[in-house]
Design a protein around this motif. Structure first.
Motif, short mmCIF file in Angstrom:
data_model
loop_
_atom_site.label_atom_id
_atom_site.label_comp_id
_atom_site.label_asym_id
_atom_site.label_seq_id
_atom_site.Cartn_x
_atom_site.Cartn_y
_atom_site.Cartn_z
N MET A 1 -10.31 39.06 91.43
CA MET A 1 -11.59 39.16 90.75
C MET A 1 -11.91 37.81 90.08
O MET A 1 -11.02 37.12 89.61
N ILE A 3 -13.27 35.17 87.20
CA ILE A 3 -13.29 35.08 85.75
C ILE A 3 -14.75 34.97 85.33
O ILE A 3 -15.49 34.13 85.86
N GLU A 56 -11.63 38.97 82.84
CA GLU A 56 -11.30 39.33 84.21
C GLU A 56 -11.14 40.84 84.25
O GLU A 56 -10.45 41.42 83.40
N ASN A 57 -11.77 41.45 85.22
CA ASN A 57 -11.74 42.91 85.36
C ASN A 57 -12.15 43.62 84.07
O ASN A 57 -11.55 44.63 83.70
N TYR A 105 -2.64 33.82 81.56
CA TYR A 105 -3.80 33.05 82.03
C TYR A 105 -3.78 31.59 81.56
O TYR A 105 -4.68 30.83 81.89
N HIS A 108 -4.22 28.95 84.18
CA HIS A 108 -5.43 29.04 85.01
C HIS A 108 -6.24 27.75 84.80
O HIS A 108 -6.56 27.39 83.68
#
Length: 159
Positions: A1, A3, A56-57, A105, A108
């Motif tokens: 998914m 961000i 996210e999600n 994260y 990321h």
């Protein structure tokens, strides 16, 4: 998914950010203790304040706050005396703080740069020319890549 990055506008979004602060600073990094499972302060209530978040999600995984100078002042001033620096520079100031990204994260590549771009855009939109922030020393090398520079030597404050 993907961000999703945005300014927190609802009470639910803000509450998730306050919970993330607790998760990162108290549970994951153990930087200090806190009586509640949420971390927020008076600046979070101000019109001159914006909390940006990465999701996210549907779950908040990162956040960063900008506060434009106002009648109460800047949160950064509670941790360091920026007045000499402010007096030497013209234009409006903004303070950044409460940078927190969930442990899974932190590597990321896009979250931190995107949050900083959002902060800079918001500060400029509101007329600020300068950003100030007390920093956790390990993050300085990363922020220097965005053009940040220290205005004093590193020091550690108490709890």
């Amino acid at each position: 998914m993907p961000i999703i990055l945005k300014a927190a506008t609802t009470a639910k979004e803000k509450d998730e950010i306050y919970r993330l602060r607790y998760q990162v600073f108290v549970e994951e990094e153990k930087r200090f203790t806190h009586a509640s499972d949420r971390i927020f302060d008076i600046y979070d209530t101000l019109e001159e304040n914006v909390n940006f978040m990465a999701m996210e999600n549907g779950k908040v995984v990162g956040s960063l706050r900008v506060t434009i100078d106002n009648a109460i002042g800047l949160p950064a001033m509670e941790h360091y005396d920026f007045k000499p620096y402010i007096k030497k520079n013209t234009g409006k100031f903004a303070g950044i703080g409460w940078l927190c990204i969930s442990e899974q994260y932190r590597r990321h590549r896009g979250i931190l740069p995107a949050l900083f771009k959002m902060i800079v855009r918001e500060a400029r939109k509101r007329g600020a020319k300068h950003l100030v922030a007390p920093l956790h020393p390990p993050i300085l090398p990363l922020l220097e890549r965005f053009g940040a520079k220290p205005i004093d030597n590193v020091f550690l404050s108490g709890d």
